[in-house]
Design an enzyme around this catalytic site. Structure first.
Site, PDB file in Angstrom:
ATOM      1  CG  ASP A  63      39.434  42.535  37.731  1.00 45.76           C
ATOM      2  OD1 ASP A  63      38.608  41.554  37.711  1.00 45.76           O
ATOM      3  OD2 ASP A  63      39.926  43.061  36.654  1.00 45.76           O
ATOM      4  CG  PHE A 120      40.005  35.980  37.143  1.00 47.18           C
ATOM      5  CD1 PHE A 120      41.115  36.615  36.383  1.00 47.18           C
ATOM      6  CD2 PHE A 120      40.471  34.897  37.722  1.00 47.18           C
ATOM      7  CE1 PHE A 120      42.103  35.988  36.041  1.00 47.18           C
ATOM      8  CE2 PHE A 120      41.482  34.011  37.450  1.00 47.18           C
ATOM      9  CZ  PHE A 120      42.474  34.886  36.445  1.00 47.18           C
ATOM     10  CG  ASP A 137      33.978  34.011  36.952  1.00 48.94           C
ATOM     11  OD1 ASP A 137      33.686  33.205  35.995  1.00 48.94           O
ATOM     12  OD2 ASP A 137      33.068  34.915  36.734  1.00 48.94           O
ATOM     13  NE  ARG A 174      26.734  37.754  40.150  1.00 50.26           N
ATOM     14  CZ  ARG A 174      26.806  37.953  38.790  1.00 50.26           C
ATOM     15  NH1 ARG A 174      27.927  37.856  38.481  1.00 50.26           N
ATOM     16  NH2 ARG A 174      25.672  38.555  38.219  1.00 50.26           N
ATOM     17  CB  CYS A 179      32.981  31.721  30.627  1.00 48.70           C
ATOM     18  SG  CYS A 179      34.432  32.946  30.473  1.00 48.70           S
TER      19      CYS A 179
HETATM   20  N1  SAH Z   1      33.555  37.138  38.395  1.00 51.87           N
HETATM   21  C1  SAH Z   1      33.061  38.467  37.648  1.00 51.87           C
HETATM   22  C2  SAH Z   1      33.203  38.353  36.215  1.00 51.87           C
HETATM   23  C3  SAH Z   1      34.817  37.972  35.787  1.00 51.87           C
HETATM   24  S1  SAH Z   1      35.512  38.543  34.390  1.00 51.87           S
HETATM   25  C4  SAH Z   1      31.740  38.218  37.863  1.00 51.87           C
HETATM   26  O1  SAH Z   1      30.806  37.864  38.653  1.00 51.87           O
HETATM   27  O2  SAH Z   1      31.013  39.523  37.596  1.00 51.87           O
HETATM   28  C5  SAH Z   1      37.091  38.401  34.186  1.00 51.87           C
HETATM   29  C6  SAH Z   1      37.747  39.476  34.913  1.00 51.87           C
HETATM   30  O3  SAH Z   1      39.185  39.159  35.077  1.00 51.87           O
HETATM   31  C7  SAH Z   1      37.748  40.871  34.440  1.00 51.87           C
HETATM   32  O4  SAH Z   1      37.172  41.874  35.292  1.00 51.87           O
HETATM   33  C8  SAH Z   1      39.182  41.268  33.898  1.00 51.87           C
HETATM   34  O5  SAH Z   1      39.643  42.395  34.292  1.00 51.87           O
HETATM   35  C9  SAH Z   1      39.813  40.142  34.942  1.00 51.87           C
HETATM   36  N2  SAH Z   1      41.182  39.845  34.458  1.00 51.87           N
HETATM   37  C10 SAH Z   1      41.738  39.380  33.392  1.00 51.87           C
HETATM   38  N3  SAH Z   1      42.875  38.948  33.459  1.00 51.87           N
HETATM   39  C11 SAH Z   1      43.322  38.879  34.644  1.00 51.87           C
HETATM   40  C12 SAH Z   1      44.674  38.790  35.309  1.00 51.87           C
HETATM   41  N4  SAH Z   1      45.619  38.237  34.792  1.00 51.87           N
HETATM   42  N5  SAH Z   1      44.459  39.020  36.835  1.00 51.87           N
HETATM   43  C13 SAH Z   1      43.547  39.559  37.376  1.00 51.87           C
HETATM   44  N6  SAH Z   1      42.328  39.825  36.807  1.00 51.87           N
HETATM   45  C14 SAH Z   1      42.180  39.647  35.448  1.00 51.87           C
END
Ligand code: SAH
Length: 397
Positions: A251, A229, A301, A213, A341
């Site tokens: 998200d 995401f 992500d 980040r 990840c």
């Molecule tokens: N980038 C974030 C962490 C991402 S974790 C950070 O730095 O804190 C992954 C995220 O993807 C979660 O919040 C989950 O709700 C979301 N997610 C999972 N499947 C998804 C989809 N199909 N479309 C959008 N969001 C999704």
């Protein structure tokens, strides 16, 4: 009555290299009847004593090493105090450097405590206990934490399905001190973040992406950014701090987006600069592509796509798909910041997938920077599996 496991001939090799896992097929014989998670002495085939481990009768990983080579070392409160102090010491520099009030204190195997993850959010220690041994030692661990952090409350977030493999049920709740006064606010690199310890993902926040980040800031000045995401807006907050003209956070979790919005406000970013979209990223990217909507920067992500080897092929297709779409909606010269990840996908494979995505998107793409998990998620040389998070900055022509 002593509790012992004796290894199959040749299976001592990885233990001597200090890898903490002993698989069921590596065990020739068990002496005594160790209970779920109880400590056993580990012996090589030739009878040589190797160390102490926690016994997991229901798991493929039948034992996890607590210690190697020190016969006098009991697995007790003092043992956990030592490991916790070592882990804290290892992090002191980066805590000061990055102004952290939230960080991973114990990264399980990588900190010599298999199955135990502990994140510190201000005055809360949030524990995730994933193995039978971790569960068996819970009270000793809590006592050690109270000794090291007398002002902290301790909360358990062992609500993870993987505990089943260890013969454990899911559990959450207070282990010591007060229930969390929600939300808990942490700070990293001058940014305030609200963490929902009780209902958030994992222990509440994705601390592992902190360094990425931070690095992302240099790619976003005066740019239109799509943060896919977004969860509670981590990358989006850094993008705004880095001078992005606009950030769209997408998200599927409305609670995460609500927190993302309040995080933006708490850091002084208001109005049209920050947008929060409840959308399925797979669909959203296709919509943008079909409408011809373009961005300067796309951040990708996603959650873990592969939990097992059997899921890896499907995961590869998923990563290729979203990265291809991201390339298609980038302006010429735009930047893709993309991460995986999934520990089962190594950096080379991830690089190949990005290369395949570039072919399918018909764009010329250069890798300009590589990322990995933040420094409070170290990888022990004896346990390469601890390295799971990797990413690239790509220039998309
Ligand atoms: N980038 C974030 C962490 C991402 S974790 C950070 O730095 O804190 C992954 C995220 O993807 C979660 O919040 C989950 O709700 C979301 N997610 C999972 N499947 C998804 C989809 N199909 N479309 C959008 N969001 C999704």
């Amino acid at each position: 009555m002593s509790l012992e496991i004796h290894l199959v001939k040749g299976r001592d090799k990885s233990v001597r290299r200090k890898h903490p896992w002993i698989f069921s097929r590596g065990i020739a014989r068990v002496v005594g009847e160790p209970a779920l998670g109880e400590t056993v002495d580990v012996f090589a085939h030739n009878g040589e004593w190797l160390g102490k481990a926690a016994y997991s009768p229901h798991s493929q990983i039948r034992a996890r090493m607590w210690s190697f080579g020190d016969k006098k070392q009991n697995i007790d409160v003092d043992f956990f105090i030592q490991r916790v102090q070592q882990a804290q010491l290892l992090r002191d520099d980066i805590i000061e450097r990055d102004g952290l009030t939230g960080y991973r204190l114990i990264a399980a195997e990588s900190d010599g405590l298999p199955g135990i993850t502990i994140d510190k959010y201000d005055n809360f220690l949030v524990c995730q206990l994933l193995s039978a041994g971790a569960e068996f030692q819970k009270q000793a661990l809590v006592d050690a934490l109270v000794h090291c952090y007398p002002d902290c409350s301790i909360y358990e977030r062992s609500d993870v399905a993987i505990r089943k493999k260890e013969g454990l049920t899911e559990r959450t709740g207070v282990l010591h001190g007060d229930a969390p006064q929600q939300p808990v606010i942490i700070e990293e690199n001058g940014i305030k973040i609200s963490v929902d310890i009780i209902n958030g993902h994992k222990t509440g926040f994705y601390l592992d992406q902190r360094d990425s980040r931070n690095q992302a800031q240099k790619y976003v000045k005066d740019k239109e950014v799509l943060n896919c995401f977004s969860y509670t807006g981590g990358f989006g907050l850094y993008a705004l701090k880095g001078g992005a003209s606009r950030v769209i956070n997408a998200d599927v979790s409305q609670p995460a987006l609500d927190t993302a919005r309040s995080n933006a406000e708490m850091n002084g970013f208001k109005g049209k600069q920050a947008v929060f979209l409840n959308a399925d990223v797979f669909k959203l990217l296709r919509e943008y592509r079909d409408q011809g909507t373009k961005f300067d920067v796309v951040i990708m992500d996603p959650p873990k796509f592969a939990d097992s080897k059997a899921q890896l092929n499907g995961a590869c297709r998923g990563y290729k798909d979203i990265n291809m779409l991201a390339m298609q909606i980038l302006k010429p010269g735009g930047t893709l910041l993309t991460y995986s990840c999934s520990g089962l996908m190594d950096q080379n494979l991830f690089q190949k997938i990005i290369a395949d995505a570039a072919i399918d998107a018909n764009r010329s793409v250069k890798f300009v920077e590589r990322f990995e998990q933040a420094a409070d998620h170290p990888t022990d040389t004896a346990y390469p599996e601890g390295f799971y998070l990797k990413g690239f900055a790509c220039r998309v022509m």
